[in-house]
Design a protein around this motif. Sequence first.
Motif, short mmCIF file in Angstrom:
data_model
loop_
_atom_site.label_atom_id
_atom_site.label_comp_id
_atom_site.label_asym_id
_atom_site.label_seq_id
_atom_site.Cartn_x
_atom_site.Cartn_y
_atom_site.Cartn_z
N ALA A 1 0.95 4.16 -2.70
CA ALA A 1 0.70 5.54 -2.28
C ALA A 1 1.81 6.46 -2.79
N VAL A 2 3.06 6.01 -2.64
CA VAL A 2 4.18 6.84 -3.08
C VAL A 2 4.15 7.01 -4.59
N PHE B 1 14.29 5.14 -3.34
CA PHE B 1 14.48 5.31 -1.89
C PHE B 1 13.34 4.65 -1.14
N THR B 2 12.11 4.83 -1.65
CA THR B 2 10.97 4.23 -0.98
C THR B 2 11.09 2.72 -0.97
N ILE C 1 0.85 -1.20 0.00
CA ILE C 1 0.00 0.00 0.00
C ILE C 1 0.88 1.25 0.00
N THR C 2 1.95 1.21 0.81
CA THR C 2 2.84 2.37 0.85
C THR C 2 3.45 2.63 -0.51
N MET D 1 12.17 11.52 -9.95
CA MET D 1 11.05 10.72 -9.49
C MET D 1 11.49 9.27 -9.26
N ILE E 1 1.70 9.55 -5.41
CA ILE E 1 2.20 10.90 -5.14
C ILE E 1 3.09 11.37 -6.29
N PHE F 1 13.33 8.90 -6.07
CA PHE F 1 12.43 8.93 -4.92
C PHE F 1 11.76 7.57 -4.74
#
Lengths: 370, 361
Positions: free
Chosen positions: B38-39, B330-331, B34-35, B324, B42, B327
């Motif tokens: 979500a990222v 990293f997530t 889910i995270t 992007m 975003i 990012f």
Amino acid sequence: MSPTDETSTDGGAQLSDDQLFGQLAETDSVQLSNRERVDIFLDAYVFTPGRVAWSDWRTRLGIIIMALFVLTGTVGTRLVNSPGTNQAPVNHKPFDGGLSAITEDGGWIDITQTSIGSVSIPWVEFFAPLGASNFGEPIGRQLVHSTPDMLQMVIAGSIVSVGLAAIIGITAGYKGGRTDSVLMSLTDIVMTMPGLPLIIVIAAIYPPRQAWLVGVILAIDSWPGLARALRSQVLTLREESYVEASRTMGLSSRTILSRDITPQLMPYILINAAQAGRSVIFQSVALYFLGVLPFTTANWGIMMDTAYTDGYALVNLSNFYQIFWPMMAVIIISFGFILFSQGMDRVFNPRIRARHAKKVGADEEDAPTR
Amino acid sequence: MSLDTERARNVIVYLIGILAGFRYYWERIGHAFITLVAVTTITFALFRLMPGNPAQAMRAEFERKLGGSGQAADPEIIDQMVRTHTGFDPNQPMHIQYVEYLRDIIIYQDFGQSIQYGDPVFDILFAAMPWSVFISVYGLAFGYTANILLGAAMAYKEGSRFDSYSTVLATFLNSVPYYVGAILFLAFFAYKLGWFPGSGRYNTRIDAGLNVDFMWSIVHHGTLPIMSSFIVGFGGGALAMRGNSVRILGEDYLRVARLRGISSSRIATRYVARNAILPLYTQMMIGIAAVFSSSVVLEYIFTYPGVGWYTFDAIQMRDYPLLMGSFLFFTIITLVGILIAEFTYGIVDPRAGSGGQNESY
């Protein structure tokens, strides 16, 4: 106070609530003037904690450092001229002239005369005491004039992060069930996102130009940890008997949260506001140092960036002071924040407070000072 | 025959039972997923939905470039270029773009194409990732080991001079930002004393491969970044460990254990250390995100081409697909790190996952 509507079962006359409960504590029925109320409130929430806080060397030092920071940001900017290029020689060394400069003419410090009205008093005059940057900007002036923007950033950042954390954490902890799991999932998601890259991405696309906006953006990263901590505190508080009593009396969740639960958590929130302030400073200086944020506000990070990229302060160690002063400023202010929060941790431990707090109106024997 | 099918069905039911038994783990994996979504949402929203978004900026850039080179700015060619770089087609409706973007990233690992390097973002970052992980994991591991040892020593000598000095020292170290540490290390150990190299991942004059010289040069180049990353991991953990240990030392079950005649080494490791480390372990899960985040600044300072360095590079060059992508990288690294921590947490703390449901008010 209206009498209850229940029918009496003992056959006697119906007693009013006032008769039932009011007589037990006569002192409670004494009407307090507004002034007294304010006094009691101030005493309970400001003076007593303040007194205990002051008795701990940690908080004392922390408060002094924070007060100096605020003073520099408000009064200091009026006393110190604003920085500009070529106000001093390029790469002017700090404390030029050494100790002898105090007595001799020239150097970083001079004793001169200044006049207030018609009275002439001795006065000290500084000339770039902390040296000057690669563009001849006096570093001391730059440090002082960055402070108001840093203050704005810290205040905005800690209010937003602590506010968000309090709303989400307290609601989740008290409501439990589905609300809790939804809010905590949200918290977990934000917590596991790498904060700095997210902020960098946002700042790269929509560069924030005001200091307070930078603070608000930086708050994104720092609320989830506190929200989780507050939730677990509320989980124990919600089972307390007085909360149970309020619930049985049918008070609304909002009233219980704002009257019974939040005051208990205030100290904890205050402590974390200080820590949020520290993390805002850490992160903003890092971002300005990277050159990610637009250089529209003054910041110690920008000074570090200038020293690093234009002054070659790391390779050419004779310029190291240019990067050293802003770094010291960051370390000192965050040391102040940490000491304050550590000391407050002790202050608000109720057992310790009872031992050495002196409260107005309390019996001397009951509350001996340390 | 019917016996066989019945047996097969039993086996399947049994397996499902086992898998369902690991509810804690499934939940964690679900959370991570889910995270990730979500990222990705975003990044998509930032990329696409907001006014003045990078896709539009990129379009203008391409138009200017094509116009400058004398070619007619054919909208179709520009569309095509935006598409290869960002990974979505600007002409399709928003929800289809979104689904395709998600699909490309999660299933095909297609993060678009870097503008300045011209290579797929995934390839660039995948090659850089091990270096970031190398720095961060060692920093975290050393940081937390130091926390535990120092905290335990302070608790053991509680109230002594060592304890009070260490407390002040730990507090002070806590107020030194990691990048300040990095700058000091770089200025003194690399430039002034010349003990360590100031930039790079390894000595490029040595042949890459499994030889001692090459390994040594990796360690040599990595020392300063790891030392700085150590500061992030160190944090306030030593004080937390001290507090936990002191609290546990006063518990009744410890006295019972002593009365039962359990050896003091067993008490120290099994009773005190294990219980004191638990809160630190959960703190570490949050710390993982912080450590990986810090690598943007550290890799910039040490010119260490990992994912963080590419992030910085992408900002400088306005290379949005790379930005992007980093990012997202990293997530993903952070999520994997946290998943590992959470899975092992189940081993460290047997109570994990058995948390009761609270009554809802």
